[in-house]
Design a protein around this motif. Structure first.
Motif, PDB file in Angstrom:
ATOM      1  N   MET A 154      -7.657   0.836  17.889  1.00  0.00           N
ATOM      2  CA  MET A 154      -7.100   0.430  16.597  1.00  0.00           C
ATOM      3  C   MET A 154      -5.581   0.328  16.623  1.00  0.00           C
ATOM      4  O   MET A 154      -4.926   0.993  17.411  1.00  0.00           O
ATOM      5  CB  MET A 154      -7.438   1.472  15.509  1.00  0.00           C
ATOM      6  N   VAL A 155      -5.055  -0.471  15.699  1.00  0.00           N
ATOM      7  CA  VAL A 155      -3.626  -0.513  15.412  1.00  0.00           C
ATOM      8  C   VAL A 155      -3.486  -0.416  13.894  1.00  0.00           C
ATOM      9  O   VAL A 155      -4.214  -1.090  13.154  1.00  0.00           O
ATOM     10  CB  VAL A 155      -2.957  -1.812  15.910  1.00  0.00           C
ATOM     11  N   ALA A 156      -2.580   0.426  13.424  1.00  0.00           N
ATOM     12  CA  ALA A 156      -2.289   0.553  11.996  1.00  0.00           C
ATOM     13  C   ALA A 156      -0.815   0.226  11.792  1.00  0.00           C
ATOM     14  O   ALA A 156       0.048   0.758  12.484  1.00  0.00           O
ATOM     15  CB  ALA A 156      -2.608   1.964  11.517  1.00  0.00           C
ATOM     16  N   PHE A 157      -0.550  -0.656  10.828  1.00  0.00           N
ATOM     17  CA  PHE A 157       0.830  -1.086  10.589  1.00  0.00           C
ATOM     18  C   PHE A 157       1.043  -1.345   9.111  1.00  0.00           C
ATOM     19  O   PHE A 157       0.101  -1.570   8.354  1.00  0.00           O
ATOM     20  CB  PHE A 157       1.172  -2.332  11.416  1.00  0.00           C
ATOM     21  N   ARG A 158       2.305  -1.293   8.695  1.00  0.00           N
ATOM     22  CA  ARG A 158       2.661  -1.488   7.286  1.00  0.00           C
ATOM     23  C   ARG A 158       2.441  -2.950   6.878  1.00  0.00           C
ATOM     24  O   ARG A 158       2.772  -3.864   7.626  1.00  0.00           O
ATOM     25  CB  ARG A 158       4.102  -1.087   7.033  1.00  0.00           C
ATOM     26  N   ASP A 159       1.874  -3.123   5.690  1.00  0.00           N
ATOM     27  CA  ASP A 159       1.662  -4.459   5.141  1.00  0.00           C
ATOM     28  C   ASP A 159       3.019  -5.062   4.784  1.00  0.00           C
ATOM     29  O   ASP A 159       3.881  -4.357   4.234  1.00  0.00           O
ATOM     30  CB  ASP A 159       0.767  -4.369   3.900  1.00  0.00           C
ATOM     31  N   ILE A 160       3.220  -6.336   5.077  1.00  0.00           N
ATOM     32  CA  ILE A 160       4.512  -6.970   4.775  1.00  0.00           C
ATOM     33  C   ILE A 160       4.652  -7.311   3.290  1.00  0.00           C
ATOM     34  O   ILE A 160       5.737  -7.641   2.840  1.00  0.00           O
ATOM     35  CB  ILE A 160       4.773  -8.226   5.634  1.00  0.00           C
TER      36      ILE A 160
ATOM     37  N   ALA B  85      -8.118   5.195   9.354  1.00  0.00           N
ATOM     38  CA  ALA B  85      -7.621   5.095   7.972  1.00  0.00           C
ATOM     39  C   ALA B  85      -7.375   6.487   7.397  1.00  0.00           C
ATOM     40  O   ALA B  85      -6.353   6.731   6.751  1.00  0.00           O
ATOM     41  CB  ALA B  85      -8.601   4.315   7.106  1.00  0.00           C
ATOM     42  N   GLY B  86      -8.288   7.414   7.646  1.00  0.00           N
ATOM     43  CA  GLY B  86      -8.103   8.786   7.186  1.00  0.00           C
ATOM     44  C   GLY B  86      -6.930   9.464   7.856  1.00  0.00           C
ATOM     45  O   GLY B  86      -6.179  10.209   7.212  1.00  0.00           O
ATOM     46  N   GLU B  87      -6.742   9.213   9.146  1.00  0.00           N
ATOM     47  CA  GLU B  87      -5.601   9.782   9.863  1.00  0.00           C
ATOM     48  C   GLU B  87      -4.291   9.228   9.315  1.00  0.00           C
ATOM     49  O   GLU B  87      -3.306   9.961   9.163  1.00  0.00           O
ATOM     50  CB  GLU B  87      -5.723   9.490  11.357  1.00  0.00           C
ATOM     51  N   VAL B  88      -4.277   7.936   9.004  1.00  0.00           N
ATOM     52  CA  VAL B  88      -3.081   7.318   8.423  1.00  0.00           C
ATOM     53  C   VAL B  88      -2.787   7.946   7.056  1.00  0.00           C
ATOM     54  O   VAL B  88      -1.639   8.282   6.756  1.00  0.00           O
ATOM     55  CB  VAL B  88      -3.249   5.784   8.305  1.00  0.00           C
TER      56      VAL B  88
ATOM     57  N   GLY C 260      -0.057  14.712  -1.900  1.00  0.00           N
ATOM     58  CA  GLY C 260      -0.947  13.566  -1.989  1.00  0.00           C
ATOM     59  C   GLY C 260      -1.726  13.503  -3.290  1.00  0.00           C
ATOM     60  O   GLY C 260      -2.204  14.506  -3.800  1.00  0.00           O
ATOM     61  N   THR C 261      -1.843  12.300  -3.836  1.00  0.00           N
ATOM     62  CA  THR C 261      -2.591  12.097  -5.071  1.00  0.00           C
ATOM     63  C   THR C 261      -3.913  11.405  -4.819  1.00  0.00           C
ATOM     64  O   THR C 261      -4.694  11.221  -5.741  1.00  0.00           O
ATOM     65  CB  THR C 261      -1.773  11.244  -6.051  1.00  0.00           C
ATOM     66  N   GLY C 262      -4.160  10.997  -3.602  1.00  0.00           N
ATOM     67  CA  GLY C 262      -5.362  10.262  -3.266  1.00  0.00           C
ATOM     68  C   GLY C 262      -5.016   8.883  -2.742  1.00  0.00           C
ATOM     69  O   GLY C 262      -3.867   8.446  -2.803  1.00  0.00           O
ATOM     70  N   TYR C 263      -6.040   8.229  -2.229  1.00  0.00           N
ATOM     71  CA  TYR C 263      -5.808   6.908  -1.656  1.00  0.00           C
ATOM     72  C   TYR C 263      -7.072   6.080  -1.769  1.00  0.00           C
ATOM     73  O   TYR C 263      -8.151   6.576  -2.081  1.00  0.00           O
ATOM     74  CB  TYR C 263      -5.346   7.005  -0.202  1.00  0.00           C
ATOM     75  N   ARG C 264      -6.921   4.802  -1.525  1.00  0.00           N
ATOM     76  CA  ARG C 264      -8.032   3.862  -1.564  1.00  0.00           C
ATOM     77  C   ARG C 264      -8.073   3.133  -0.226  1.00  0.00           C
ATOM     78  O   ARG C 264      -7.032   2.794   0.337  1.00  0.00           O
ATOM     79  CB  ARG C 264      -7.814   2.874  -2.703  1.00  0.00           C
ATOM     80  N   ILE C 265      -9.286   2.904   0.268  1.00  0.00           N
ATOM     81  CA  ILE C 265      -9.502   2.069   1.449  1.00  0.00           C
ATOM     82  C   ILE C 265     -10.223   0.821   0.959  1.00  0.00           C
ATOM     83  O   ILE C 265     -11.288   0.926   0.342  1.00  0.00           O
ATOM     84  CB  ILE C 265     -10.344   2.783   2.519  1.00  0.00           C
ATOM     85  N   VAL C 266      -9.642  -0.343   1.214  1.00  0.00           N
ATOM     86  CA  VAL C 266     -10.191  -1.602   0.705  1.00  0.00           C
ATOM     87  C   VAL C 266     -10.447  -2.552   1.870  1.00  0.00           C
ATOM     88  O   VAL C 266      -9.597  -2.718   2.755  1.00  0.00           O
ATOM     89  CB  VAL C 266      -9.194  -2.266  -0.282  1.00  0.00           C
ATOM     90  N   PHE C 267     -11.630  -3.176   1.829  1.00  0.00           N
ATOM     91  CA  PHE C 267     -11.960  -4.256   2.756  1.00  0.00           C
ATOM     92  C   PHE C 267     -12.195  -5.510   1.917  1.00  0.00           C
ATOM     93  O   PHE C 267     -13.116  -5.532   1.097  1.00  0.00           O
ATOM     94  CB  PHE C 267     -13.256  -3.960   3.522  1.00  0.00           C
TER      95      PHE C 267
ATOM     96  N   HIS D  90      -7.327  -1.953   4.208  1.00  0.00           N
ATOM     97  CA  HIS D  90      -6.072  -1.655   3.531  1.00  0.00           C
ATOM     98  C   HIS D  90      -6.135  -0.187   3.116  1.00  0.00           C
ATOM     99  O   HIS D  90      -7.090   0.222   2.442  1.00  0.00           O
ATOM    100  CB  HIS D  90      -5.905  -2.498   2.264  1.00  0.00           C
ATOM    101  N   VAL D  91      -5.136   0.600   3.491  1.00  0.00           N
ATOM    102  CA  VAL D  91      -5.013   1.981   3.035  1.00  0.00           C
ATOM    103  C   VAL D  91      -3.886   1.983   2.014  1.00  0.00           C
ATOM    104  O   VAL D  91      -2.730   1.690   2.350  1.00  0.00           O
ATOM    105  CB  VAL D  91      -4.706   2.955   4.199  1.00  0.00           C
ATOM    106  N   LEU D  92      -4.233   2.274   0.761  1.00  0.00           N
ATOM    107  CA  LEU D  92      -3.285   2.200  -0.350  1.00  0.00           C
ATOM    108  C   LEU D  92      -3.155   3.548  -1.020  1.00  0.00           C
ATOM    109  O   LEU D  92      -4.167   4.228  -1.264  1.00  0.00           O
ATOM    110  CB  LEU D  92      -3.780   1.199  -1.389  1.00  0.00           C
ATOM    111  N   GLY D  93      -1.931   3.954  -1.324  1.00  0.00           N
ATOM    112  CA  GLY D  93      -1.713   5.214  -2.017  1.00  0.00           C
ATOM    113  C   GLY D  93      -0.266   5.364  -2.433  1.00  0.00           C
ATOM    114  O   GLY D  93       0.536   4.456  -2.287  1.00  0.00           O
ATOM    115  N   GLY D  94       0.038   6.539  -2.957  1.00  0.00           N
ATOM    116  CA  GLY D  94       1.412   6.827  -3.355  1.00  0.00           C
ATOM    117  C   GLY D  94       1.690   6.548  -4.808  1.00  0.00           C
ATOM    118  O   GLY D  94       2.809   6.697  -5.297  1.00  0.00           O
TER     119      GLY D  94
END
Length: 125
Positions: A30-36, A73-76, A90-97, A113-117
C-alpha cells in the motif's frame, strides 16, 4: 491485466514515483498520501500498489489485499491522531470508497479516503 500498472493511471504513476505525492505511510502492498483537494483537515488516500479499477474488483480478485487497505487506513488514522479516544485528541474518522463516476470516483484505481479532524455528521454536507 488486473493488478498490473496502467500507463494512463495517476495512482499507478504515484506508486512508481513518477508523480509526486505527500506520502504519509507505505507498506509492501500500500501507499497512503495526502489528498490534493482535502475535504477535511485530515484527508489521506490509501491505495494498493496493484491496479484494480475499484474496491469491488480488488476484493473479488485479492481479498487479502482489500483487507490491507482497511488495516493501513486504521494505521493512518492512528498516526494522524484521529482515532476516537477518551484520553486522546481524536474525534473519529470515516473511511470512504467511491465506486463509479456517479458516486464521485475520479481516479479509477481502487482507493480509500480516510477523513477526520472535524465533525463528520451523516449525511455529509
Amino acid at each position: 491485466m488486473a493488478g498490473e500498472p496502467q500507463a494512463d493511471c495517476l495512482f499507478c504513476k504515484i506508486v512508481a514515483g513518477d508523480v509526486p505525492a505527500t506520502v504519509v505511510r507505505e507498506t509492501e502492498t500500500m501507499v497512503a498520501f495526502r489528498d490534493i483537494n482535502p475535504q477535511a483537515p485530515t484527508h489521506v488516500l490509501v491505495i494498493p500498489k496493484a491496479h484494480y479499477p475499484d474496491v469491488v474488483s480488488l476484493a473479488a480478485a485479492e481479498p487479502a489485499l482489500a483487507a490491507d487497505v482497511l488495516v493501513v487506513a486504521g494505521e493512518v488514522a492512528d498516526q494522524e491522531k484521529i482515532v476516537p479516544s477518551e484520553t486522546g485528541p481524536g474525534t473519529g474518522y470515516r473511511i470512504v470508497f467511491n465506486t463509479g463516476a456517479g458516486a464521485g470516483q475520479t481516479v479509477f484505481h481502487a482507493h480509500a479516503h480516510v477523513l477526520g479532524g472535524r465533525g463528520l455528521n451523516w449525511p455529509p454536507g
